[in-house]
Design an enzyme around this catalytic site. Structure first.
Site, PDB file in Angstrom:
ATOM      1  N   TYR A 168     -19.618  -4.903   5.485  1.00  0.00           N
ATOM      2  CA  TYR A 168     -19.781  -3.808   4.523  1.00  0.00           C
ATOM      3  C   TYR A 168     -21.005  -4.032   3.640  1.00  0.00           C
ATOM      4  O   TYR A 168     -21.049  -3.528   2.519  1.00  0.00           O
ATOM      5  CB  TYR A 168     -18.566  -3.723   3.596  1.00  0.00           C
ATOM      6  CG  TYR A 168     -17.321  -3.067   4.150  1.00  0.00           C
ATOM      7  CD1 TYR A 168     -16.866  -3.312   5.438  1.00  0.00           C
ATOM      8  CD2 TYR A 168     -16.572  -2.214   3.353  1.00  0.00           C
ATOM      9  CE1 TYR A 168     -15.700  -2.736   5.910  1.00  0.00           C
ATOM     10  CE2 TYR A 168     -15.402  -1.631   3.814  1.00  0.00           C
ATOM     11  CZ  TYR A 168     -14.978  -1.898   5.098  1.00  0.00           C
ATOM     12  OH  TYR A 168     -13.809  -1.320   5.553  1.00  0.00           O
ATOM     13  N   LYS A 180     -13.927 -13.799  14.289  1.00  0.00           N
ATOM     14  CA  LYS A 180     -14.100 -13.415  15.689  1.00  0.00           C
ATOM     15  C   LYS A 180     -15.341 -14.171  16.172  1.00  0.00           C
ATOM     16  O   LYS A 180     -16.309 -13.584  16.653  1.00  0.00           O
ATOM     17  CB  LYS A 180     -14.275 -11.891  15.763  1.00  0.00           C
ATOM     18  CG  LYS A 180     -14.302 -11.310  17.145  1.00  0.00           C
ATOM     19  CD  LYS A 180     -12.983 -11.397  17.899  1.00  0.00           C
ATOM     20  CE  LYS A 180     -13.216 -11.018  19.353  1.00  0.00           C
ATOM     21  NZ  LYS A 180     -12.074 -11.320  20.220  1.00  0.00           N
ATOM     22  N   ASP A 222      -8.060 -10.723  16.553  1.00  0.00           N
ATOM     23  CA  ASP A 222      -7.253  -9.917  17.483  1.00  0.00           C
ATOM     24  C   ASP A 222      -5.891 -10.580  17.709  1.00  0.00           C
ATOM     25  O   ASP A 222      -4.842  -9.934  17.659  1.00  0.00           O
ATOM     26  CB  ASP A 222      -7.999  -9.650  18.808  1.00  0.00           C
ATOM     27  CG  ASP A 222      -8.690 -10.871  19.394  1.00  0.00           C
ATOM     28  OD1 ASP A 222      -8.677 -11.950  18.758  1.00  0.00           O
ATOM     29  OD2 ASP A 222      -9.245 -10.760  20.510  1.00  0.00           O
ATOM     30  N   ASP A 261      -9.886  -5.386   5.807  1.00  0.00           N
ATOM     31  CA  ASP A 261      -9.490  -3.974   5.706  1.00  0.00           C
ATOM     32  C   ASP A 261      -8.475  -3.626   6.788  1.00  0.00           C
ATOM     33  O   ASP A 261      -7.412  -3.062   6.518  1.00  0.00           O
ATOM     34  CB  ASP A 261     -10.736  -3.081   5.835  1.00  0.00           C
ATOM     35  CG  ASP A 261     -10.351  -1.609   5.831  1.00  0.00           C
ATOM     36  OD1 ASP A 261      -9.603  -1.205   4.927  1.00  0.00           O
ATOM     37  OD2 ASP A 261     -10.786  -0.871   6.737  1.00  0.00           O
ATOM     38  N   ASP A 316      -4.072  -2.859   6.573  1.00  0.00           N
ATOM     39  CA  ASP A 316      -3.322  -1.647   6.937  1.00  0.00           C
ATOM     40  C   ASP A 316      -2.142  -2.027   7.827  1.00  0.00           C
ATOM     41  O   ASP A 316      -1.057  -1.441   7.719  1.00  0.00           O
ATOM     42  CB  ASP A 316      -4.214  -0.610   7.637  1.00  0.00           C
ATOM     43  CG  ASP A 316      -4.728   0.463   6.668  1.00  0.00           C
ATOM     44  OD1 ASP A 316      -4.946   0.140   5.479  1.00  0.00           O
ATOM     45  OD2 ASP A 316      -4.906   1.626   7.092  1.00  0.00           O
TER      46      ASP A 316
HETATM   47  C1  IPM Z   1      -9.618   0.186   1.569  1.00  0.00           C
HETATM   48  C2  IPM Z   1     -10.331   1.398   2.131  1.00  0.00           C
HETATM   49  C3  IPM Z   1     -11.824   1.264   1.943  1.00  0.00           C
HETATM   50  C4  IPM Z   1     -12.298   0.005   2.639  1.00  0.00           C
HETATM   51  C5  IPM Z   1     -12.640   2.466   2.462  1.00  0.00           C
HETATM   52  C6  IPM Z   1     -12.134   3.745   1.899  1.00  0.00           C
HETATM   53  C7  IPM Z   1     -14.102   2.294   2.236  1.00  0.00           C
HETATM   54  O1  IPM Z   1      -9.997   1.578   3.476  1.00  0.00           O
HETATM   55  O2  IPM Z   1      -9.811  -0.117   0.380  1.00  0.00           O
HETATM   56  O3  IPM Z   1      -8.844  -0.441   2.291  1.00  0.00           O
HETATM   57  O4  IPM Z   1     -12.499  -0.002   3.846  1.00  0.00           O
HETATM   58  O5  IPM Z   1     -12.451  -0.996   1.946  1.00  0.00           O
HETATM   59 MN    MN Z   2      -8.452   0.269   4.173  1.00  0.00          MN
END
Ligand code: IPM
Ligand code: MN
Ligand code: NAD
Length: 351
Positions: free
Chosen positions: A134, A184, A217, A241, A245
């Site tokens: 990023y 990775k 992975d 990130d 999730d």
């Molecule tokens: C998070 C979000 C952000 C990220 C996006 C919206 C840029 O997905 O905070 O997890 O990838 O950091």
């Molecule tokens: Mn995210």
């Protein structure tokens, strides 16, 4: 009398204002002396001013003790414009290099893994938050032609890896003593191999922590098959990130997950936010789960020296998870507001 805690509320887009209203309600119920200010930044601000936040936004934010953010993202604007114009600009501009994301399944919240429960899901993710994939370095050339090129460079610095890795070791030492570093480095030979070397070097200073190097992975599979084996995970920006999730799903969904963007030991205000986005599919319906935003408020209180208030918010959230009210994403029927009011009432009762 102690100085009030100055918090900037940045509701943002979509469900952001809905969940931040409830986080605010809970924050106000703690009895902590507060000075709250709402910053109307985000996509509506962009439509009026052609930017997501004012030019001196970083300066404004530095005047607070902490920022509580809802979400950013609007279907009518490009995501890279809105996110780089606000969230990523705040993370980079304030050098909030650690993104701390607890992933714990609260008793009473259904786990999507059959036969698993709260004992199996208690992880802490420390995500590098200002560089890596990023970094924002790159460009495009020959736009629109068949010779078009796009370059997206990952930037890993030794100092950037070292600070976040050591921060993760410190957390692992305070928890179950296991640190999993996710990279990775079998395929990407430069950035992640530097990261791996930094982890090995730092490990010498934390002999009480067991370190494991796991390819990202494989780690995704392990999170689903054997989540109880995972304690603290440290990962680069992109991997952190994606992993969080998956972790959010294990703890009941994106509506539950919380995060703290911090620059430890710097005096810079932290940015606290639920992990979820603007959730355009449910925005405006009053059904978004405010748990992630309220949990982020607990992280804010903890990071600003209000550990007692943070603990009261967490036990109120735990009580709501067990006994309700709950929003529909976690098996209930309550509205965003009903959950916020119930949690705030429990916090106030305990105060
Ligand atoms: C998070 C979000 C952000 C990220 C996006 C919206 C840029 O997905 O905070 O997890 O990838 O950091
Ligand atoms: Mn995210
Ligand atoms: P999202 O997190 O907004 O939504 C993913 C799924 O989770 C949706 O089904 C949504 O309804 C559900 N969900 C999210 N928050 C919830 C809540 N509080 N309660 C119940 N359910 C909830 O992710 P997306 O759909 O990939 O992205 C939508 C927009 O948000 C995009 O513009 C994206 O760039 C942005 N985004 C912003 C952030 C942020 O501001 N931190 C984070 C992720 C995505």
């Amino acid at each position: 009398m102690t100085r009030p805690l100055r918090v900037a509320l940045l509701p943002g887009d979509g469900v952001g204002p809905e969940v931040i209203a409830e986080a605010r309600r809970v924050l106000e119920a703690t009895g902590v002396a507060l000075e709250l200010e709402e910053l109307p930044w985000g996509s509506a601000f962009w439509r009026e001013h052609g930017r997501m936040m004012p030019e001196d936004a970083l300066e404004i934010v530095r005047g607070f003790d902490a920022v509580l953010l809802g979400a950013v993202g609007d279907a009518s604007l490009p995501d890279d414009v809105t996110l780089w114009g606000l969230l990523l600009e705040l993370r980079q501009g304030l050098d909030l290099w650690a993104n701390v994301r607890p992933a714990r399944l609260l008793p009473g919240i259904p786990c999507p893994l059959a036969g698993r429960g709260p004992d199996d899901v208690d992880m802490l993710f420390i995500r590098e938050n200002t560089e890596g994939e990023y970094s924002g370095v790159g460009g495009r050339a020959h736009r629109g032609t068949s010779a078009e090129v796009a370059i997206e460079a990952s930037v890993f610095t030794r100092a950037g890896c070292d600070r976040v890795v050591r921060y993760a070791f410190e957390h692992a030492r305070e928890r179950r003593g296991v640190l999993t570093s996710a990279t990775k480095s079998n395929a990407s030979r430069y950035g992640y191999t530097l990261w791996d070397e930094v982890v090995r070097a730092a490990a010498a200073d934390f002999p009480e922590v067991r370190v494991e190097h796991v390819l990202v992975d494989a780690l995704c599979a392990r999170m689903v098959l054997d989540p109880a084996s995972i304690d603290v995970v440290v990962a680069s920006n992109l991997f952190g990130d994606v992993l969080t999730d998956v972790a959010a799903a294990l703890q009941g969904g994106l509506g539950v997950a919380a995060s703290a963007n911090v620059a430890p030991d710097s005096g810079t205000p932290g940015l606290f936010e639920p992990v979820h986005g603007s959730a355009p599919d449910i925005a405006g319906q009053g059904v978004a789960n405010p748990t992630g935003a309220i949990w982020s408020t607990a992280l804010l209180l903890e990071h600003t020296g209000h550990a007692d208030a943070a603990a009261r918010v967490m036990s109120a959230l735990e009580s709501a998870a067990r006994h309700g009210p709950k929003t529909r994403d976690v098996g209930g029927e309550a509205s965003t507001r009903e959950v916020g009011e119930a949690v705030a009432a429990r916090v106030a009762d305990a105060t």
